[in-house]
Motif scaffolding. Structure first.
Motif, short mmCIF file in Angstrom:
data_model
loop_
_atom_site.label_atom_id
_atom_site.label_comp_id
_atom_site.label_asym_id
_atom_site.label_seq_id
_atom_site.Cartn_x
_atom_site.Cartn_y
_atom_site.Cartn_z
N MET A 196 -83.48 22.77 22.09
CA MET A 196 -84.04 23.23 20.82
C MET A 196 -84.27 22.07 19.87
N GLU A 197 -83.34 21.16 19.79
CA GLU A 197 -83.45 20.04 18.87
C GLU A 197 -84.54 19.05 19.29
N THR A 207 -79.92 30.31 15.41
CA THR A 207 -79.23 30.50 14.14
C THR A 207 -78.47 29.24 13.74
N GLY A 208 -77.65 28.74 14.65
CA GLY A 208 -76.89 27.52 14.35
C GLY A 208 -77.79 26.32 14.15
N CYS A 209 -78.81 26.20 15.01
CA CYS A 209 -79.73 25.07 14.88
C CYS A 209 -80.50 25.14 13.57
N ALA A 210 -80.94 26.33 13.21
CA ALA A 210 -81.73 26.46 11.97
C ALA A 210 -80.88 26.13 10.75
N ILE A 211 -79.64 26.59 10.74
CA ILE A 211 -78.76 26.25 9.60
C ILE A 211 -78.62 24.74 9.48
N GLY A 212 -78.29 24.10 10.58
CA GLY A 212 -78.11 22.64 10.56
C GLY A 212 -79.40 21.89 10.31
N GLU A 213 -80.47 22.34 10.94
CA GLU A 213 -81.76 21.67 10.80
C GLU A 213 -82.27 21.76 9.36
N VAL A 214 -82.23 22.96 8.79
CA VAL A 214 -82.69 23.14 7.41
C VAL A 214 -81.82 22.33 6.45
N LEU A 215 -80.51 22.43 6.61
CA LEU A 215 -79.60 21.70 5.73
C LEU A 215 -79.84 20.19 5.84
N GLY A 216 -79.97 19.69 7.07
CA GLY A 216 -80.21 18.27 7.28
C GLY A 216 -81.54 17.81 6.71
N VAL A 230 -83.25 19.29 4.28
CA VAL A 230 -83.18 19.38 2.81
C VAL A 230 -82.42 18.20 2.24
N ILE A 231 -81.26 17.89 2.80
CA ILE A 231 -80.47 16.76 2.31
C ILE A 231 -81.24 15.45 2.47
N GLY A 232 -81.78 15.22 3.68
CA GLY A 232 -82.51 13.99 3.95
C GLY A 232 -83.73 13.83 3.07
N THR A 233 -84.47 14.91 2.88
CA THR A 233 -85.67 14.86 2.04
C THR A 233 -85.30 14.65 0.57
N ALA A 234 -84.29 15.38 0.11
CA ALA A 234 -83.86 15.26 -1.29
C ALA A 234 -83.35 13.86 -1.62
N LEU A 235 -82.70 13.23 -0.64
CA LEU A 235 -82.15 11.89 -0.86
C LEU A 235 -83.15 10.78 -0.54
N GLY A 236 -84.34 11.16 -0.08
CA GLY A 236 -85.36 10.16 0.25
C GLY A 236 -85.01 9.34 1.48
N MET A 237 -84.25 9.91 2.39
CA MET A 237 -83.86 9.19 3.60
C MET A 237 -85.08 8.98 4.50
N SER A 238 -85.00 8.01 5.40
CA SER A 238 -86.09 7.77 6.35
C SER A 238 -86.20 8.96 7.30
N ASP A 239 -87.34 9.07 7.98
CA ASP A 239 -87.54 10.15 8.94
C ASP A 239 -86.44 10.14 10.01
N GLY A 240 -86.15 8.95 10.54
CA GLY A 240 -85.14 8.84 11.59
C GLY A 240 -83.76 9.27 11.11
N SER A 241 -83.38 8.86 9.93
CA SER A 241 -82.07 9.24 9.38
C SER A 241 -82.01 10.73 9.07
N THR A 242 -83.10 11.27 8.55
CA THR A 242 -83.15 12.70 8.25
C THR A 242 -83.03 13.51 9.53
N ILE A 243 -83.75 13.11 10.55
CA ILE A 243 -83.69 13.83 11.84
C ILE A 243 -82.30 13.70 12.44
N LEU A 301 -75.98 18.13 12.31
CA LEU A 301 -75.61 19.40 11.68
C LEU A 301 -76.00 20.60 12.55
N ALA A 302 -77.10 20.51 13.26
CA ALA A 302 -77.50 21.60 14.16
C ALA A 302 -76.46 21.79 15.27
N PHE A 303 -76.01 20.69 15.85
CA PHE A 303 -74.97 20.79 16.88
C PHE A 303 -73.68 21.34 16.27
N PHE A 304 -73.31 20.85 15.10
CA PHE A 304 -72.07 21.31 14.45
C PHE A 304 -72.12 22.82 14.23
#
Length: 160
Positions: free
Chosen positions: A100-101, A32-41, A43-56, A62-65
């Motif tokens: 998980m990550e 649950t926590g990982c999915a929230i952080g992973e999806v949010l990260g 979505v943000i990284g993809t929407a902002l056009g960040m590199s794969d490494g930065s998005t991950i 966020l998953a850890f948070f």
């Protein structure tokens, strides 16, 4: 017998199906926590056009948070101060979230085009869901092993 001693005996005696059930429950909590952080990260990284490494990296942070936050809050409600609740969350969730990550992001990176797919793409969402499902399956035995030794999510049971 104190409640703490009762929980210790219960955790030590846990085997077989009960241990697996508890591992699945702990892994669902982690997912649950990982999915929230992973999806949010993602979505943000993809929407902002960040590199794969930065998005991950963003998704992992966020998953850890969110993973830790989902443990800290109920432990604090049980009466532990923030510093103590953070220590419990670190002990309970770190190996589970880490596993998980690693698995989730490794799977995402192996799906051709998944990281480049847009937010409106089935490939993006399907790959992310698939990666989280694989991560869940791989993490259950890790949590089973930890709980069987009185570690991981077994640490949290004292505060429920």
């Amino acid at each position: 017998m104190s409640q703490h001693e009762h929980h210790d005996m219960h955790d030590m005696a846990m085997t077989g199906r009960e241990l697996t059930r508890n591992a699945v429950s702990a892994t669902l909590h982690c997912l649950t926590g990982c999915a929230i952080g992973e999806v949010l990260g993602m979505v943000i990284g993809t929407a902002l056009g960040m590199s794969d490494g930065s998005t991950i990296a963003l998704a992992v942070v966020l998953a850890f948070f969110f993973g830790y936050a989902l443990t800290v809050r109920p432990v604090m409600r049980a009466g532990l101060p923030l510093a103590g609740a953070i220590k419990v969350a670190l002990a309970a969730d770190t190996l589970s979230i880490l596993t998980m990550e690693i698995v989730d992001n490794a799977v995402l990176l192996t799906v051709p085009g998944a990281m480049e797919a847009g937010l409106g793409s089935f490939l993006f969402w399907g790959s992310l869901a698939f990666a989280l499902a694989v991560a869940f399956v791989v993490t259950v035995p890790v949590n089973r092993w930890l709980i069987g030794r009185g570690k991981g999510h077994a640490v949290v049971h004292e505060y429920h």
